[in-house]
Design a protein around this motif. Structure first.
Motif, PDB file in Angstrom:
ATOM      1  N   ILE A  77      16.392   4.756  19.366  1.00  0.00           N
ATOM      2  CA  ILE A  77      15.951   5.213  18.051  1.00  0.00           C
ATOM      3  C   ILE A  77      16.380   4.182  17.016  1.00  0.00           C
ATOM      4  O   ILE A  77      17.578   3.929  16.842  1.00  0.00           O
ATOM      5  N   THR A  78      15.418   3.565  16.355  1.00  0.00           N
ATOM      6  CA  THR A  78      15.736   2.571  15.331  1.00  0.00           C
ATOM      7  C   THR A  78      15.537   3.171  13.946  1.00  0.00           C
ATOM      8  O   THR A  78      14.750   4.101  13.764  1.00  0.00           O
ATOM      9  N   GLY A  79      16.248   2.611  12.963  1.00  0.00           N
ATOM     10  CA  GLY A  79      16.184   3.162  11.621  1.00  0.00           C
ATOM     11  C   GLY A  79      15.836   2.169  10.532  1.00  0.00           C
ATOM     12  O   GLY A  79      15.829   2.529   9.361  1.00  0.00           O
ATOM     13  N   SER A  80      15.535   0.932  10.891  1.00  0.00           N
ATOM     14  CA  SER A  80      15.262  -0.068   9.864  1.00  0.00           C
ATOM     15  C   SER A  80      13.807  -0.001   9.403  1.00  0.00           C
ATOM     16  O   SER A  80      12.894   0.019  10.226  1.00  0.00           O
ATOM     17  N   PRO A  81      13.566   0.003   8.086  1.00  0.00           N
ATOM     18  CA  PRO A  81      12.195  -0.036   7.576  1.00  0.00           C
ATOM     19  C   PRO A  81      11.616  -1.449   7.517  1.00  0.00           C
ATOM     20  O   PRO A  81      10.479  -1.627   7.093  1.00  0.00           O
ATOM     21  N   ARG A  82      12.406  -2.432   7.934  1.00  0.00           N
ATOM     22  CA  ARG A  82      11.895  -3.811   7.995  1.00  0.00           C
ATOM     23  C   ARG A  82      11.450  -4.087   9.430  1.00  0.00           C
ATOM     24  O   ARG A  82      12.233  -3.958  10.367  1.00  0.00           O
ATOM     25  N   LYS A  83      10.190  -4.465   9.588  1.00  0.00           N
ATOM     26  CA  LYS A  83       9.638  -4.653  10.933  1.00  0.00           C
ATOM     27  C   LYS A  83      10.425  -5.667  11.744  1.00  0.00           C
ATOM     28  O   LYS A  83      10.569  -5.539  12.953  1.00  0.00           O
ATOM     29  N   ASN A  84      10.937  -6.704  11.089  1.00  0.00           N
ATOM     30  CA  ASN A  84      11.723  -7.718  11.790  1.00  0.00           C
ATOM     31  C   ASN A  84      13.181  -7.677  11.339  1.00  0.00           C
ATOM     32  O   ASN A  84      13.856  -8.704  11.294  1.00  0.00           O
ATOM     33  N   GLY A  85      13.654  -6.484  11.018  1.00  0.00           N
ATOM     34  CA  GLY A  85      15.017  -6.330  10.537  1.00  0.00           C
ATOM     35  C   GLY A  85      16.045  -6.700  11.585  1.00  0.00           C
ATOM     36  O   GLY A  85      15.763  -6.739  12.791  1.00  0.00           O
ATOM     37  N   ASN A  86      17.246  -6.967  11.137  1.00  0.00           N
ATOM     38  CA  ASN A  86      18.293  -7.430  12.040  1.00  0.00           C
ATOM     39  C   ASN A  86      18.698  -6.380  13.070  1.00  0.00           C
ATOM     40  O   ASN A  86      18.944  -6.703  14.231  1.00  0.00           O
ATOM     41  N   ALA A 115      11.912   5.112  13.709  1.00  0.00           N
ATOM     42  CA  ALA A 115      11.887   6.227  12.769  1.00  0.00           C
ATOM     43  C   ALA A 115      11.271   5.864  11.421  1.00  0.00           C
ATOM     44  O   ALA A 115      10.618   6.701  10.791  1.00  0.00           O
ATOM     45  N   ALA A 116      11.473   4.636  10.973  1.00  0.00           N
ATOM     46  CA  ALA A 116      10.992   4.244   9.648  1.00  0.00           C
ATOM     47  C   ALA A 116       9.474   4.181   9.575  1.00  0.00           C
ATOM     48  O   ALA A 116       8.902   4.201   8.476  1.00  0.00           O
ATOM     49  N   PHE A 117       8.821   4.120  10.709  1.00  0.00           N
ATOM     50  CA  PHE A 117       7.366   4.024  10.730  1.00  0.00           C
ATOM     51  C   PHE A 117       6.717   5.288  11.276  1.00  0.00           C
ATOM     52  O   PHE A 117       5.560   5.287  11.671  1.00  0.00           O
ATOM     53  N   LYS A 118       7.499   6.355  11.307  1.00  0.00           N
ATOM     54  CA  LYS A 118       7.015   7.645  11.782  1.00  0.00           C
ATOM     55  C   LYS A 118       7.175   8.686  10.676  1.00  0.00           C
ATOM     56  O   LYS A 118       7.860   8.463   9.689  1.00  0.00           O
ATOM     57  N   GLU A 119       6.550   9.819  10.871  1.00  0.00           N
ATOM     58  CA  GLU A 119       6.659  10.918   9.920  1.00  0.00           C
ATOM     59  C   GLU A 119       7.664  11.934  10.453  1.00  0.00           C
ATOM     60  O   GLU A 119       7.368  12.665  11.400  1.00  0.00           O
ATOM     61  N   ASP A 154       6.255  13.749  13.859  1.00  0.00           N
ATOM     62  CA  ASP A 154       6.561  12.800  14.931  1.00  0.00           C
ATOM     63  C   ASP A 154       7.888  13.073  15.627  1.00  0.00           C
ATOM     64  O   ASP A 154       8.165  12.464  16.668  1.00  0.00           O
ATOM     65  N   PHE A 155       8.692  13.990  15.106  1.00  0.00           N
ATOM     66  CA  PHE A 155       9.907  14.354  15.827  1.00  0.00           C
ATOM     67  C   PHE A 155       9.587  14.983  17.181  1.00  0.00           C
ATOM     68  O   PHE A 155      10.435  14.971  18.077  1.00  0.00           O
ATOM     69  N   GLU A 156       8.388  15.503  17.337  1.00  0.00           N
ATOM     70  CA  GLU A 156       7.996  16.074  18.624  1.00  0.00           C
ATOM     71  C   GLU A 156       8.110  15.033  19.738  1.00  0.00           C
ATOM     72  O   GLU A 156       8.391  15.373  20.892  1.00  0.00           O
ATOM     73  N   GLY A 171      26.175   3.694   4.605  1.00  0.00           N
ATOM     74  CA  GLY A 171      25.893   4.710   5.611  1.00  0.00           C
ATOM     75  C   GLY A 171      24.705   4.291   6.458  1.00  0.00           C
ATOM     76  O   GLY A 171      24.118   3.229   6.248  1.00  0.00           O
ATOM     77  N   ILE A 172      24.356   5.132   7.428  1.00  0.00           N
ATOM     78  CA  ILE A 172      23.178   4.849   8.243  1.00  0.00           C
ATOM     79  C   ILE A 172      21.932   5.003   7.382  1.00  0.00           C
ATOM     80  O   ILE A 172      21.947   5.675   6.346  1.00  0.00           O
ATOM     81  N   SER A 173      20.845   4.407   7.808  1.00  0.00           N
ATOM     82  CA  SER A 173      19.620   4.477   7.011  1.00  0.00           C
ATOM     83  C   SER A 173      19.097   5.910   6.962  1.00  0.00           C
ATOM     84  O   SER A 173      19.280   6.698   7.887  1.00  0.00           O
ATOM     85  N   ALA A 174      18.443   6.252   5.860  1.00  0.00           N
ATOM     86  CA  ALA A 174      17.903   7.604   5.686  1.00  0.00           C
ATOM     87  C   ALA A 174      16.901   7.944   6.776  1.00  0.00           C
ATOM     88  O   ALA A 174      16.791   9.105   7.205  1.00  0.00           O
TER      89      ALA A 174
END
Length: 219
Positions: free
Chosen positions: A49-58, A82-86, A107-109, A131-134
């Motif tokens: 599960i990723t949380g970065s909203p940057r497609k090429n984030g670190n 997660a950043a690209f899902k609803e 998309d949590f399904e 903190g962790i990303s929203a």
């Protein structure tokens, strides 16, 4: 019914259905569940599960290296960005009873489907405002609806990046991760924490992608 009684009643019902017993705030698993949901030859499904909203984030780069190592080790990888899902935030309506259908059909399904038989869950997040990303927090909060089903032995890993170089700043995230695992009864398989990376691609020039790869290779 007050919240304390509600939690006890809901968790007790969920535990009974799952073959577990709720005792004083903890779930004691009494069913002979497969250790960490491993398949043949010790291979398992890993939910990343990723949380970065940057497609090429670190942090996404660390996730990619972990995935490459885990795939080379023969594991099945399922990735949820997660950043690209609803994923609607949990609203504490309690309609799910902590182990049932959520009022939100989004998309949590996908997470619900794959986390149940995953032997490992990997969280890959940047530090956002200490903190962790929203985006990834919204996913974790929705674990509430599957609470009774995910109190089974699993491995977990944390991949985290941040711009600062002060180790004290890491604790908000590492403490949250460790308390979450303690509550769920999951075991930590490793953490790759990359400080001092901010612009996109900064992590590529460090040792941390290799560490993420080796962690994936070793689980």
């Amino acid at each position: 019914m007050n919240r304390r009684d509600f939690l006890k009643t809901s968790l007790a019902a969920a535990a009974a259905a799952a073959g577990s017993v709720f005792l004083g705030g903890a779930l004691l698993n009494v069913a002979a569940a497969p250790a960490e949901r491993k398949g043949q030859g010790g291979k398992m499904k890993i939910l990343v599960i990723t949380g970065s909203p940057r497609k090429n984030g670190n942090s996404s780069t660390l996730a990619e290296h972990f995935i490459r190592g885990a795939e080379e080790a023969g594991h099945e990888i399922v990735r949820f960005d997660a950043a690209f899902k609803e994923v609607h935030p949990c609203i504490a309506c309690n309609k799910c009873g902590m182990n049932g259908e959520c009022v939100f059909k989004d998309d949590f399904e996908f997470v619900r489907k794959h986390i149940l038989d995953a032997g490992m869950v990997v969280f890959a997040t940047p530090m956002y405002y200490f903190g962790i990303s929203a985006q990834i927090k919204a996913v974790i909060d929705r674990f509430y609806a599957i609470n009774g089903s995910i109190h089974v032995p699993k491995k977990a890993a944390l991949l985290m990046t941040y711009a600062d170089n002060n180790k004290r700043k890491e604790k908000a995230i590492t403490d949250h991760y460790e308390v979450l695992l303690d509550y769920l009864g999951w075991s930590d398989a490793g953490q790759v924490i990359a400080p001092g990376v901010w612009p996109v691609g900064a992590v590529n020039h460090t040792k941390y992608p290799e560490q993420a790869y080796l962690l994936g290779k070793s689980v």
